[in-house]
Design a protein around this motif. Structure first.
Motif, short mmCIF file in Angstrom:
data_model
loop_
_atom_site.label_atom_id
_atom_site.label_comp_id
_atom_site.label_asym_id
_atom_site.label_seq_id
_atom_site.Cartn_x
_atom_site.Cartn_y
_atom_site.Cartn_z
N LEU A 5 4.80 10.10 -15.59
CA LEU A 5 5.00 11.02 -14.60
C LEU A 5 4.14 12.21 -14.50
O LEU A 5 3.52 12.56 -15.55
CB LEU A 5 6.40 11.67 -14.49
CG LEU A 5 7.60 10.66 -14.21
CD1 LEU A 5 8.89 11.67 -14.40
CD2 LEU A 5 7.58 10.08 -12.91
N ASN A 6 3.60 12.77 -13.37
CA ASN A 6 3.02 13.73 -13.39
C ASN A 6 3.71 15.12 -12.86
O ASN A 6 5.15 15.17 -13.17
CB ASN A 6 1.58 13.91 -12.21
CG ASN A 6 2.16 13.41 -10.89
OD1 ASN A 6 3.43 13.64 -10.50
ND2 ASN A 6 1.28 13.11 -9.98
N ALA A 41 1.51 6.88 -6.73
CA ALA A 41 0.38 7.63 -7.20
C ALA A 41 0.86 9.09 -7.04
O ALA A 41 0.36 9.90 -7.79
CB ALA A 41 -0.85 7.22 -6.34
N LEU A 42 1.72 9.52 -6.21
CA LEU A 42 2.04 10.73 -5.69
C LEU A 42 2.80 11.42 -7.10
O LEU A 42 2.59 12.61 -7.16
CB LEU A 42 2.88 11.03 -4.50
CG LEU A 42 2.24 10.90 -3.25
CD1 LEU A 42 2.96 10.93 -2.06
CD2 LEU A 42 0.95 11.92 -3.15
N ALA A 43 3.43 10.62 -7.78
CA ALA A 43 4.35 11.25 -8.71
C ALA A 43 4.06 10.62 -10.19
O ALA A 43 4.69 10.91 -10.95
CB ALA A 43 5.78 10.61 -8.52
N LYS A 62 0.80 -1.35 0.02
CA LYS A 62 0.11 -0.02 -0.04
C LYS A 62 0.84 1.26 0.03
O LYS A 62 0.44 2.36 -0.70
CB LYS A 62 -0.69 -0.08 1.18
CG LYS A 62 -2.11 -1.05 1.11
CD LYS A 62 -3.27 -1.04 2.42
CE LYS A 62 -4.08 -1.84 2.41
NZ LYS A 62 -5.05 -1.87 3.44
N LEU A 63 1.88 1.26 0.71
CA LEU A 63 2.82 2.28 0.84
C LEU A 63 3.35 2.71 -0.47
O LEU A 63 3.46 3.69 -1.14
CB LEU A 63 4.04 2.22 1.79
CG LEU A 63 4.85 3.36 2.16
CD1 LEU A 63 4.30 4.66 2.47
CD2 LEU A 63 5.96 2.93 3.18
N ALA A 64 3.84 1.57 -1.11
CA ALA A 64 4.58 1.50 -2.53
C ALA A 64 3.52 2.06 -3.35
O ALA A 64 3.88 3.13 -4.55
CB ALA A 64 5.16 0.31 -2.95
#
Length: 228
Positions: A49-50, A39-41, A32-34
């Motif tokens: 990438l965002n 998702a953040l990037a 889940k952490l990975a």
């Protein structure tokens, strides 16, 4: 067996059982952490990438090195959504994103989807021929794309306006690299479809009548909302 050995053996068994019990929980938490970190990037639609990921890529690049910043905006993409629907439009965005990613990788760089039909790429400045790089993006993107529709395959052609600029890895990506590339891209857009332009020192934004209006990301910045 002596009492101390029995106690040690009991402790080892308890430890082993506890480890076996908690390991699946730890594994799920790590997964889940990975996933949350990814998702953040990354952009959820294309997997590229965002904006945050692109900033991180520039930060991780070699210090004080020139880079090519490319801003790529699809021409009249709204027509695709209006004519064929958003599902097919999303497929097209993914396909174009794959092409941009491949071109960036070929030049040793990375690519991102910033928002909507707007992409960006960071490339090492290994060549002074920025026009050739821009032409590669415009030409490859303009190749027909065959997509799976409900009833049968649909072949679409979409073009892009490309703006290129040079920046340093120590520069602020938004205020320098993307800003310069944005100005160049608007000059390309003013000249028609499937065009490109390279930023030159002193180049300014073209007159308002040649622009599409404020970008979504600009409106979000003005209202304090997060950008994609």
């Amino acid at each position: 067996m002596s009492l101390p050995l029995i106690m040690i053996a009991t402790g080892l068994v308890a430890f082993t059982l506890g480890t076996l019990t908690t390991w699946p929980i730890i594994h799920r938490l790590c997964v889940k952490l990975a996933g949350a970190t990814w998702a953040l990037a990354h952009d959820p639609l294309t997997g590229m990438l965002n904006r945050a990921g692109l900033h991180a890529a520039l930060t991780d690049a070699a210090p004080a090195q020139p880079v090519i910043v490319a801003l790529i905006d699809l021409d009249d993409f709204k027509h695709v959504n209006d004519t064929h629907g958003h599902d097919l439009g999303d497929q097209l965005l993914v396909a174009i994103g794959d092409r941009i990613t491949d071109i960036a990788a070929l030049h040793g760089g990375t690519a991102a989807r910033l928002a909507g039909d707007e992409y960006a790429a960071l490339l090492p400045a290994r060549t002074g021929d920025l026009k050739r790089v821009a032409d590669t993006f415009a030409t490859i993107i303009a190749q027909p794309v065959t997509l799976a529709a409900v009833d049968n395959a649909v072949t679409l052609t979409v073009t892009a306006s490309v703006g290129l600029a040079l920046a340093d890895t120590t520069d602020c990506l938004t205020e320098v690299g993307l800003h310069r590339a944005d100005i160049a891209m608007y000059h390309a857009k003013r000249n028609g479809r499937s065009r490109y332009a390279v930023y030159r020192p002193g180049m300014t934004m073209p007159p308002a009548q040649h622009r599409r209006g404020p970008r979504l990301r600009d409106r979000r910045q003005n209202t304090g909302e997060a950008t994609a």
